[in-house]
Design a protein around this motif. Structure first.
Motif, PDB file in Angstrom:
ATOM      1  N   LYS A 157      13.353  22.660  25.452  1.00  0.00           N
ATOM      2  CA  LYS A 157      12.032  22.905  24.852  1.00  0.00           C
ATOM      3  C   LYS A 157      11.096  21.726  25.077  1.00  0.00           C
ATOM      4  N   GLU A 158      11.654  20.524  25.242  1.00  0.00           N
ATOM      5  CA  GLU A 158      10.805  19.354  25.497  1.00  0.00           C
ATOM      6  C   GLU A 158      10.089  19.447  26.834  1.00  0.00           C
ATOM      7  N   ILE A 159      10.771  19.996  27.849  1.00  0.00           N
ATOM      8  CA  ILE A 159      10.137  20.096  29.166  1.00  0.00           C
ATOM      9  C   ILE A 159       9.548  21.484  29.393  1.00  0.00           C
ATOM     10  N   GLU A 160       9.706  22.346  28.386  1.00  0.00           N
ATOM     11  CA  GLU A 160       9.149  23.691  28.390  1.00  0.00           C
ATOM     12  C   GLU A 160       9.673  24.480  29.589  1.00  0.00           C
ATOM     13  N   ASN A 161       8.811  25.256  30.234  1.00  0.00           N
ATOM     14  CA  ASN A 161       9.279  26.143  31.305  1.00  0.00           C
ATOM     15  C   ASN A 161       9.131  25.544  32.686  1.00  0.00           C
ATOM     16  N   ARG A 162       8.912  24.263  32.773  1.00  0.00           N
ATOM     17  CA  ARG A 162       8.757  23.630  34.093  1.00  0.00           C
ATOM     18  C   ARG A 162      10.100  23.620  34.822  1.00  0.00           C
ATOM     19  N   THR A 163      10.118  24.187  35.998  1.00  0.00           N
ATOM     20  CA  THR A 163      11.334  24.203  36.804  1.00  0.00           C
ATOM     21  C   THR A 163      11.381  23.027  37.779  1.00  0.00           C
ATOM     22  N   ASP A 164      10.301  22.252  37.830  1.00  0.00           N
ATOM     23  CA  ASP A 164      10.238  21.111  38.745  1.00  0.00           C
ATOM     24  C   ASP A 164      10.548  19.799  38.037  1.00  0.00           C
ATOM     25  N   VAL A 165      11.050  19.891  36.807  1.00  0.00           N
ATOM     26  CA  VAL A 165      11.364  18.697  36.015  1.00  0.00           C
ATOM     27  C   VAL A 165      12.758  18.836  35.417  1.00  0.00           C
ATOM     28  N   GLU A 166      13.525  17.750  35.447  1.00  0.00           N
ATOM     29  CA  GLU A 166      14.804  17.704  34.741  1.00  0.00           C
ATOM     30  C   GLU A 166      14.685  16.683  33.620  1.00  0.00           C
ATOM     31  N   GLY A 167      15.135  17.060  32.438  1.00  0.00           N
ATOM     32  CA  GLY A 167      15.169  16.138  31.318  1.00  0.00           C
ATOM     33  C   GLY A 167      16.452  15.329  31.341  1.00  0.00           C
ATOM     34  N   ILE A 168      16.341  14.031  31.077  1.00  0.00           N
ATOM     35  CA  ILE A 168      17.497  13.132  31.090  1.00  0.00           C
ATOM     36  C   ILE A 168      17.770  12.641  29.668  1.00  0.00           C
ATOM     37  N   PHE A 169      18.977  12.917  29.199  1.00  0.00           N
ATOM     38  CA  PHE A 169      19.389  12.479  27.869  1.00  0.00           C
ATOM     39  C   PHE A 169      19.731  10.990  27.848  1.00  0.00           C
ATOM     40  N   LEU A 170      19.447  10.354  26.720  1.00  0.00           N
ATOM     41  CA  LEU A 170      20.018   9.067  26.363  1.00  0.00           C
ATOM     42  C   LEU A 170      20.933   9.284  25.170  1.00  0.00           C
ATOM     43  N   THR A 171      21.935   8.436  25.035  1.00  0.00           N
ATOM     44  CA  THR A 171      22.767   8.498  23.839  1.00  0.00           C
ATOM     45  C   THR A 171      21.994   7.902  22.666  1.00  0.00           C
ATOM     46  N   GLU A 172      22.534   8.033  21.464  1.00  0.00           N
ATOM     47  CA  GLU A 172      21.878   7.445  20.296  1.00  0.00           C
ATOM     48  C   GLU A 172      21.749   5.931  20.424  1.00  0.00           C
ATOM     49  N   ASP A 173      22.635   5.313  21.217  1.00  0.00           N
ATOM     50  CA  ASP A 173      22.576   3.867  21.431  1.00  0.00           C
ATOM     51  C   ASP A 173      21.683   3.483  22.602  1.00  0.00           C
ATOM     52  N   GLY A 174      21.048   4.487  23.234  1.00  0.00           N
ATOM     53  CA  GLY A 174      20.113   4.187  24.315  1.00  0.00           C
ATOM     54  C   GLY A 174      20.709   4.103  25.701  1.00  0.00           C
ATOM     55  N   TRP A 175      21.982   4.495  25.873  1.00  0.00           N
ATOM     56  CA  TRP A 175      22.584   4.509  27.203  1.00  0.00           C
ATOM     57  C   TRP A 175      22.136   5.754  27.961  1.00  0.00           C
ATOM     58  N   ILE A 176      21.893   5.616  29.257  1.00  0.00           N
ATOM     59  CA  ILE A 176      21.600   6.779  30.092  1.00  0.00           C
ATOM     60  C   ILE A 176      22.831   7.679  30.094  1.00  0.00           C
ATOM     61  N   ALA A 177      22.634   8.966  29.854  1.00  0.00           N
ATOM     62  CA  ALA A 177      23.767   9.894  29.764  1.00  0.00           C
ATOM     63  C   ALA A 177      23.769  10.888  30.937  1.00  0.00           C
ATOM     64  N   GLU A 178      23.044  11.983  30.808  1.00  0.00           N
ATOM     65  CA  GLU A 178      23.057  13.031  31.832  1.00  0.00           C
ATOM     66  C   GLU A 178      21.820  13.893  31.682  1.00  0.00           C
ATOM     67  N   GLY A 179      21.621  14.790  32.649  1.00  0.00           N
ATOM     68  CA  GLY A 179      20.521  15.722  32.561  1.00  0.00           C
ATOM     69  C   GLY A 179      20.850  16.900  31.659  1.00  0.00           C
ATOM     70  N   ILE A 180      19.844  17.723  31.399  1.00  0.00           N
ATOM     71  CA  ILE A 180      20.066  18.906  30.571  1.00  0.00           C
ATOM     72  C   ILE A 180      21.114  19.807  31.217  1.00  0.00           C
ATOM     73  N   VAL A 181      21.055  19.948  32.542  1.00  0.00           N
ATOM     74  CA  VAL A 181      22.045  20.775  33.256  1.00  0.00           C
ATOM     75  C   VAL A 181      22.593  20.029  34.469  1.00  0.00           C
ATOM     76  N   SER A 182      22.685  18.714  34.391  1.00  0.00           N
ATOM     77  CA  SER A 182      23.064  17.955  35.582  1.00  0.00           C
ATOM     78  C   SER A 182      23.680  16.618  35.209  1.00  0.00           C
ATOM     79  N   ASN A 183      24.301  16.000  36.198  1.00  0.00           N
ATOM     80  CA  ASN A 183      24.688  14.592  36.122  1.00  0.00           C
ATOM     81  C   ASN A 183      23.699  13.780  36.959  1.00  0.00           C
ATOM     82  N   ILE A 184      23.552  12.506  36.615  1.00  0.00           N
ATOM     83  CA  ILE A 184      22.563  11.667  37.281  1.00  0.00           C
ATOM     84  C   ILE A 184      23.229  10.527  38.047  1.00  0.00           C
ATOM     85  N   PHE A 185      22.666  10.195  39.210  1.00  0.00           N
ATOM     86  CA  PHE A 185      23.089   9.076  40.049  1.00  0.00           C
ATOM     87  C   PHE A 185      21.852   8.279  40.453  1.00  0.00           C
TER      88      PHE A 185
END
Length: 286
Positions: A157-185
């Motif tokens: 919902k944060e990125i709404e219906n945009r298909t050209d954007v991936e949202g990247i999660f951080l953990t509660e401690d601020g570490w880079i985690a993963e995308g909404i439907v992906s892993n990140i490198f």
């Protein structure tokens, strides 16, 4: 479209599950999504190994073997007249009494459905943004590909219906985690970096494949705990999943990257395409 459910091919509008299935009531279910290229289920063995291991972990007494899945898959593709497809293989706990049981589930519901996909094309790219919503912690000792998807849905919902954007999660401690439907490198000094599983991310099948592929190409892969400022020195960023393959990232918030022009991305994407019609497991990479 037709789908497979507990030994039968049924029209999708006729498929039914009980409201007392614990996959529905309590999220006790697992799934795998993978891609079929010209009739070949890419990395099927890796997907089944993860699925069967996870089923054992949560107490669903069901194990799926390669031969039976291939047989069902061939019938499903033929019934729907497809050769290139998205596949979701789903196993839920099955019907149980209302309440939280401790004994294993003995009567799982198995479902497989398809969606048509075009033939694999050239490299693609998206933008990315760090999400305000934190990545939730796994329900157990490690993250499974389970029915528990509210965190992902709320993040979408944060990125709404945009298909050209991936949202990247951080953990509660601020570490880079993963995308909404992906892993990140990302790439720094010709080395490949990705978050450690200890951040609570899913051990994606494509993530593992890319790590193996990069290692075979002589690229060092490092996993760890990283804050967002690590990307200030990165020269490339990309994300991976089993349906979208490898997607180059051209921008993360205000940071700009080369996207599909990235050298390491292009090399990995080209190598990836060489295997899609033949590979059963990342262990077969030569």
């Amino acid at each position: 479209m037709y789908l497979y459910m507990n030994g039968e091919m049924v029209r999708e509008e006729e498929a039914r599950i009980s409201p007392f299935d614990h996959g529905f009531l309590y999220g006790m279910g697992l799934f795998e999504t993978f891609r079929v290229y010209e009739g070949h289920p890419f990395l099927l063995v890796d997907h089944l190994e993860r699925l069967n291991s996870s089923l054992e972990m949560i107490g669903i007494r069901k194990s799926l073997n390669k031969d039976e899945v291939i047989q069902v898959l061939k019938l499903l593709l033929k019934k729907n007249r497809l050769t290139n497809a998205y596949i979701r293989l789903n196993v839920s706990a099955g019907v149980g009494a209302v309440g939280l049981p401790v004994e294993p589930y003995e009567h799982a519901n198995v479902m497989m459905f398809v969606k048509p996909l075009p033939e694999a094309g050239g490299p693609t790219e998206k933008e990315a943004q760090f999400l305000k919503l934190s990545r939730n912690t796994p329900e157990g000792p490690l993250r499974l590909k389970s029915h528990h998807y509210m965190n992902n849905l709320l993040a979408k919902k944060e990125i709404e219906n945009r298909t050209d954007v991936e949202g990247i999660f951080l953990t509660e401690d601020g570490w880079i985690a993963e995308g909404i439907v992906s892993n990140i490198f990302w790439v720094i000094d010709n080395q490949l970096f990705t978050p450690d599983l200890g951040t609570g991310i899913l051990n994606g099948i494509t993530r593992s494949f890319i790590k193996e592929l990069a290692s075979k190409k002589g690229i060092q892969v490092k996993e760890g705990f990283y804050k967002t400022d690590v990307l200030n020195t990165a020269t490339e960023v990309f994300v991976t999943n089993s349906i979208q393959e490898i997607v180059a990232i051209s921008k993360v918030d205000s940071l700009v990257f080369p996207g599909v022009k990235g050298e390491l991305f292009r090399m990995l994407h080209q190598a990836y395409q060489m295997y899609t019609n033949s590979l059963w497991s990342r262990k077969e990479i030569n």
